[in-house]
Motif scaffolding. Structure first.
Motif, PDB file in Angstrom:
ATOM      1  N   SER A 181       0.947  -1.382   0.010  1.00  0.00           N
ATOM      2  CA  SER A 181       0.001  -0.112  -0.118  1.00  0.00           C
ATOM      3  C   SER A 181       0.599   1.282  -0.122  1.00  0.00           C
ATOM      4  CB  SER A 181      -0.997  -0.071   1.199  1.00  0.00           C
ATOM      5  OG  SER A 181      -0.194   0.070   2.436  1.00  0.00           O
ATOM      6  N   MET A 182       2.101   1.028   0.469  1.00  0.00           N
ATOM      7  CA  MET A 182       3.090   2.302   0.517  1.00  0.00           C
ATOM      8  C   MET A 182       3.761   2.444  -0.884  1.00  0.00           C
ATOM      9  SD  MET A 182       1.802   3.470   3.350  1.00  0.00           S
ATOM     10  CE  MET A 182       3.173   4.871   3.368  1.00  0.00           C
ATOM     11  N   LEU A 183       3.611   1.773  -1.768  1.00  0.00           N
ATOM     12  CA  LEU A 183       4.144   1.671  -2.999  1.00  0.00           C
ATOM     13  C   LEU A 183       3.286   2.176  -4.075  1.00  0.00           C
ATOM     14  CD1 LEU A 183       5.794  -1.826  -3.032  1.00  0.00           C
ATOM     15  CD2 LEU A 183       6.899  -0.081  -2.173  1.00  0.00           C
ATOM     16  N   THR A 184       4.268   2.689  -5.205  1.00  0.00           N
ATOM     17  CA  THR A 184       3.420   3.331  -6.270  1.00  0.00           C
ATOM     18  C   THR A 184       3.366   1.958  -7.121  1.00  0.00           C
ATOM     19  OG1 THR A 184       5.526   3.359  -7.549  1.00  0.00           O
ATOM     20  CG2 THR A 184       4.622   5.470  -6.347  1.00  0.00           C
ATOM     21  N   LYS A 185       2.402   2.039  -8.325  1.00  0.00           N
ATOM     22  CA  LYS A 185       2.270   0.832  -9.136  1.00  0.00           C
ATOM     23  C   LYS A 185       3.449   0.382  -9.826  1.00  0.00           C
ATOM     24  CE  LYS A 185      -1.658  -1.292  -9.520  1.00  0.00           C
ATOM     25  NZ  LYS A 185      -2.238  -2.199  -8.529  1.00  0.00           N
ATOM     26  N   ASP A 186       4.114   1.410 -10.444  1.00  0.00           N
ATOM     27  CA  ASP A 186       5.643   1.105 -10.917  1.00  0.00           C
ATOM     28  C   ASP A 186       6.529   0.468  -9.980  1.00  0.00           C
ATOM     29  OD1 ASP A 186       4.583   2.059 -13.280  1.00  0.00           O
ATOM     30  OD2 ASP A 186       5.629   3.933 -13.240  1.00  0.00           O
ATOM     31  N   ALA A 187       6.656   1.118  -8.645  1.00  0.00           N
ATOM     32  CA  ALA A 187       7.600   0.081  -7.794  1.00  0.00           C
ATOM     33  C   ALA A 187       6.838  -1.324  -7.512  1.00  0.00           C
ATOM     34  CB  ALA A 187       7.534   1.251  -6.353  1.00  0.00           C
ATOM     35  N   GLY A 188       5.796  -1.312  -7.422  1.00  0.00           N
ATOM     36  CA  GLY A 188       5.207  -2.714  -6.993  1.00  0.00           C
ATOM     37  C   GLY A 188       5.486  -3.665  -8.332  1.00  0.00           C
ATOM     38  N   LYS A 189       5.698  -3.140  -9.530  1.00  0.00           N
ATOM     39  CA  LYS A 189       5.992  -3.922 -10.546  1.00  0.00           C
ATOM     40  C   LYS A 189       7.365  -4.419 -10.683  1.00  0.00           C
ATOM     41  CE  LYS A 189       6.151  -4.019 -15.734  1.00  0.00           C
ATOM     42  NZ  LYS A 189       5.809  -3.082 -16.829  1.00  0.00           N
ATOM     43  N   ASP A 190       8.315  -3.381 -10.242  1.00  0.00           N
ATOM     44  CA  ASP A 190       9.717  -3.684 -10.251  1.00  0.00           C
ATOM     45  C   ASP A 190      10.241  -4.535  -9.181  1.00  0.00           C
ATOM     46  OD1 ASP A 190       9.993  -1.952 -12.374  1.00  0.00           O
ATOM     47  OD2 ASP A 190      10.543  -0.303 -11.079  1.00  0.00           O
ATOM     48  N   TYR A 191       9.506  -4.320  -7.977  1.00  0.00           N
ATOM     49  CA  TYR A 191       9.714  -5.271  -6.934  1.00  0.00           C
ATOM     50  C   TYR A 191       9.226  -6.860  -7.168  1.00  0.00           C
ATOM     51  CZ  TYR A 191      11.285  -1.584  -4.034  1.00  0.00           C
ATOM     52  OH  TYR A 191      11.817  -0.393  -3.543  1.00  0.00           O
ATOM     53  N   GLY A 192       8.204  -6.680  -7.888  1.00  0.00           N
ATOM     54  CA  GLY A 192       7.600  -8.150  -8.346  1.00  0.00           C
ATOM     55  C   GLY A 192       8.559  -8.760  -9.209  1.00  0.00           C
ATOM     56  N   THR A 193       9.283  -7.915 -10.383  1.00  0.00           N
ATOM     57  CA  THR A 193      10.308  -8.510 -11.175  1.00  0.00           C
ATOM     58  C   THR A 193      11.349  -8.968 -10.456  1.00  0.00           C
ATOM     59  OG1 THR A 193       9.577  -6.978 -12.999  1.00  0.00           O
ATOM     60  CG2 THR A 193      11.767  -7.853 -12.943  1.00  0.00           C
ATOM     61  N   PHE A 194      11.817  -7.995  -9.310  1.00  0.00           N
ATOM     62  CA  PHE A 194      12.937  -8.568  -8.479  1.00  0.00           C
ATOM     63  C   PHE A 194      12.632  -9.904  -7.855  1.00  0.00           C
ATOM     64  CE2 PHE A 194      15.009  -9.199  -4.436  1.00  0.00           C
ATOM     65  CZ  PHE A 194      16.562  -8.905  -4.601  1.00  0.00           C
ATOM     66  N   LEU A 195      11.526 -10.159  -7.382  1.00  0.00           N
ATOM     67  CA  LEU A 195      11.394 -11.458  -6.634  1.00  0.00           C
ATOM     68  C   LEU A 195      11.390 -12.635  -7.545  1.00  0.00           C
ATOM     69  CD1 LEU A 195       8.607 -10.230  -3.836  1.00  0.00           C
ATOM     70  CD2 LEU A 195      11.065 -10.736  -3.565  1.00  0.00           C
TER      71      LEU A 195
END
Length: 825
Positions: free
Chosen positions: A660-674
């Motif tokens: 909830s504290m992430l932007t949509k783009d940040a969430g996408k990038d962290y998903g890519t990392f995982l």
């Protein structure tokens, strides 16, 4: 917000980074053992020449190098004599653009690491005496003007030429300007066993550790523009003949004057036998695209080596750029309550009651490793030992068994030589580990081969960690260790240092409770030798592991002179390093650090009474008995695991964030990392994008759990969850618990995750080359081992900065008695 003020994560990271930089911690890129030396795709074997034609040297890795150790093994050599004075190898690192290999003036060699009888074996000096003169040497003997007129001969050295800057003079020893004994990685004597084989782990250095060689520095001109500079490994085999051809064996007809070699490996007759192997490095400051938002990664050191290898692959092409800052587990948990948490890495989850009410944290396993006691112990028998024992002098010992009580002894300054002066309260205790009957009963080989070892402690990190808390739990769960720590002597009469009797050791750091000092009198000054400077903590696990490989205690001691910066104070100097063949040190590190720096790992006694090493199978057995934390999908290390082969200090690193504290783009990038971390990032191997040796690949169940977490982060990023209303005044009893979340999503919210959204983009594939195209910036930076140890003064300055800035969680262990006193709990 649950009564808490959210701390801006960006500010927190900047403050911590500033403190680390002040301390010298760079936040810049960069026979059998349990952590084995695996064959790699870039391993190579080279052969000797001339008198050494039978010699074959194998180098375990020659590409995609960082600051690490590589394994050298050889066969077909003549055995080294028991005095280690002839028939051995000398090893060094060099630079050079000639495709055939380096020149001798391009090699880092010639620092006073040890006391040798020989004149120039360890140095760059050339010898011109009649009895040893090298007729092949073309460099003339140096002469200078004498006071009475005319010329006088002076010592002559092979100059050192760095990549950038002027060469040293032929009248200067060469060391001091570009490298010295505390920085060099040269091996002056690498011994061969009686069967003609031998092996060592050699530290390769990058631009950060050896600026004069510039290994890994990205070239900015010439035909190799954009590529990292390669370097060379050089081996100079030495036999039993001197540069004048005479045999080193007095008593034989026309033999050499001494019974040991005198000349430098850089003297021309010796240099002609050298073998060179090209070394290719990962770029230092790996480039990523400009103008891309950097995604913050923060967390404990256990994951740093993996992130360092994954980053360049993730940012290749149009991939996201990640920046990693190493912080303690406690700090990582606090970041989850910040306005900009990014993604953090930790062992134990945050207490949900300490976080703002609207924080729904997602956890995902990304790495498995273990905490261990790593070591280098090289045989050091008594000088009057039998010939068959002396023949093994300097060879590594590969097995070490430790009980919780022995580890407690090493961590409580309880051997009488662990603190300066003959302290009455340590009277009757053994002086060092190799004199402790409790240790020798389990490790009988040390009775003969450890007689001269001076091991009194284990080098440990100054940074708090959940893993350290688990280690103390393992110690305290053992009854004989617990009783010993409360004052009951062991079966041989050794007792705990009384300074630790008042401490509770259920802590997440390594206390240095005994701060004893003794006066040392010199002709013109009285100085103090103190335990906290003579045997300090390391800046982190990587500094500890690297130091043990280098035979470096990180200690300082008085030098008998005045401090040039303050003539009212005594000066200090670094404690000298132990050379290869004389090392006997331990370190508390993770298995990835042990593998990176070529350290053996001890077998620890588990709750079943068995001694187990952190092999993959034993770590997995330890994982199987990890305990619940109350957060679905998150387990805690179980030091009391009872499986026959369960390793007691297995460790899982969890990634955590607040969608909830992430932007949509940040969430996408962290998903890519995982997705990358649990996909290609779990393939063990050398080079970028791979899982470094020392990690255990995740199980399929863990990979699925992390993939589900990635989906949840991508789906829920930027969506604020509803805040539950406060209880109506007058109601009693706890609020009803919401339904539990699916374990595979590892969300500590109680909310059942809705159906997954569209499939995310696939993780980037590993590139063919680790170099990226320009325009570029330095890659999101993974911490790397500092090129020089953190000085004792800067250690204390860091601690002060951390305390003043409210960051004592990271710096707490640096100065004083860090255990919580029982009376004050």
């Amino acid at each position: 917000m649950s009564g808490r003020t959210a701390v801006p994560a960006r500010l927190l990271r900047l403050v911590l980074a500033a403190a680390l930089i002040v301390a010298g911690v760079a936040l810049v890129p960069e026979p059998s053992r349990a952590v084995a030396v695996p064959p790699t795709a870039s391993a190579t074997t080279v052969k000797g020449k001339g008198d050494f034609a039978a010699l074959e040297v194998t180098v375990s890795q020659t590409r995609d190098l960082i600051n690490q150790t590589i394994h050298l093994s050889w066969k077909g050599a003549t055995p080294t004599d028991s005095t280690r004075s002839r028939n051995f190898l000398q090893v060094m690192q060099c630079w050079g653009d000639d495709p055939t290999g380096p020149r001798k003036d391009q090699c880092v060699y010639g620092s006073p690491l040890a006391n040798y009888d020989s004149l120039a074996l360890w140095s760059r000096q050339l010898l011109y005496q009649d009895y040893i003169q090298d007729k092949a040497e073309t460099q003339p003997e140096e002469q200078v003007d004498s006071a009475g007129g005319g010329k006088r001969k002076v010592p002559t050295y092979v100059p050192f030429t760095p990549v950038s800057g002027p060469a040293t003079k032929a009248t200067e020893p060469g060391y001091g300007l570009y490298y010295d004994a505390s920085l060099t990685n040269e091996v002056q004597v690498a011994a061969t066993q009686q069967n003609g084989t031998g092996d060592i782990d050699f530290e390769v250095q990058t631009l950060a550790e050896s600026p004069a060689l510039e290994c890994g520095k990205v070239r900015t001109s010439g035909p190799d523009t954009g590529k990292p500079r390669h370097c060379w490994l050089v081996v100079v085999p030495r036999g039993d003949r001197e540069t004048n051809g005479k045999v080193v064996s007095p008593g034989l007809p026309d033999s050499y004057l001494h019974n040991y070699l005198d000349s430098s490996p850089l003297s021309e007759s010796n240099w002609r036998n050298h073998i060179s192997v090209r070394l290719d490095f990962q770029p230092v400051g790996e480039p990523c695209r400009l103008g891309v938002a950097e995604r913050a990664l923060s967390g404990h050191e256990f994951v740093s080596d993996a992130v360092l290898r994954w980053q360049p692959t993730l940012c290749a092409g149009t991939g996201p750029v990640f920046g990693f800052v190493q912080v303690p587990d406690r700090q990582a948990r606090e970041l989850l309550g910040a306005e900009d948490p990014g993604m953090v890495f930790l062992n134990n989850p945050a207490d949900a009651t300490t976080l703002p009410a609207d924080r729904k944290v997602v956890y995902a396993p990304v790495a498995v490793s273990a905490y261990t006691v790593a070591f280098i112990m090289e045989r050091q028998p008594a000088t009057d030992a039998p010939a068959d024992v002396l023949a093994l002098n300097g060879q590594p010992m590969t097995e070490l068994k430790l009980t919780p009580r022995l580890v407690a002894k090493l961590l409580t300054q309880s051997y009488s030589d662990a603190v300066p002066g003959a302290q009455d309260y340590l009277k009757g205790n053994p002086t060092r580990l190799s004199q402790d009957e409790d240790f020798l009963d389990l490790n009988p080989d040390f009775r003969t081969h450890g007689r001269l070892m001076q091991t009194v402690d284990a080098l440990a990190s100054s940074v708090d960690s959940d893993a350290t808390g688990a280690l103390w739990s393992w110690v305290l769960a053992d009854q004989e260790a617990k009783q010993w720590l409360t004052g009951t002597p062991d079966g041989h009469g050794m007792k705990v240092n009384k300074k630790f009797l008042e401490l509770s050791l259920q802590v997440d750091n390594f206390p240095k409770a005994d701060l004893s000092c003794v006066d040392v009198k010199y002709p013109k000054i009285i100085a103090q030798l103190c335990s906290q400077t003579r045997r300090p903590l390391a800046a982190d696990m990587h500094e500890a592991g690297r130091a043990v490989n280098r035979g470096d205690s990180l200690g300082r001691e008085p030098n008998g002179l005045r401090d040039p910066n303050d003539l009212t104070r005594p000066g200090t100097q670094k404690v000298g390093r132990s050379v290869i063949g004389r090392r006997a040190q331990l370190a508390i590190v993770d298995t990835a650090t042990a593998a990176r720096y070529g350290l053996q790992v001890a077998k620890l006694r588990n709750a079943a009474g068995n001694f187990v090493a952190p092999t993959d199978d034993n770590v997995r057995a330890g994982l199987a008995e990890m305990t619940d934390t109350g957060v679905p999908g998150v387990k805690r290390t179980n030091p009391a695991a009872k499986g026959a082969n369960a390793y007691p200090l297995a460790s899982v690193t969890y990634a955590a964030t607040v969608p909830s504290m992430l932007t949509k783009d940040a969430g996408k990038d962290y998903g890519t990392f995982l997705r990358y971390a649990v996909g290609p990032g779990q393939d063990t191997g050398e080079g970028v994008g791979k899982l470094p040796v020392g990690y255990v690949p995740l199980s399929q169940q863990m990979r699925e759990q992390t993939t589900a977490a990635a989906t949840a982060i991508e789906r829920d990023s930027g969506i604020k969850p509803p805040v539950e209303p406060a209880p109506v005044e007058g109601t009693s009893g706890p609020a009803a618990e919401p339904p539990a979340a699916p374990a595979d999503a590892a969300v500590n919210t109680g909310d059942t995750a809705p159906a997954a959204g569209p499939a995310p983009q696939p993780a980037p594939a590993a590139p063919e080359s680790s170099a990226a195209s320009s325009p570029a910036q330095n890659v999101a930076q993974a911490r790397t081992t500092p090129s020089t140890p953190v000085g004792w003064l800067l250690r204390y300055l860091l601690a002060a900065l951390l305390v003043v800035g409210g960051l004592a969680t990271a710096g707490g262990p640096l100065l004083t008695q860090l255990g919580r006193r029982v009376s004050g709990r």
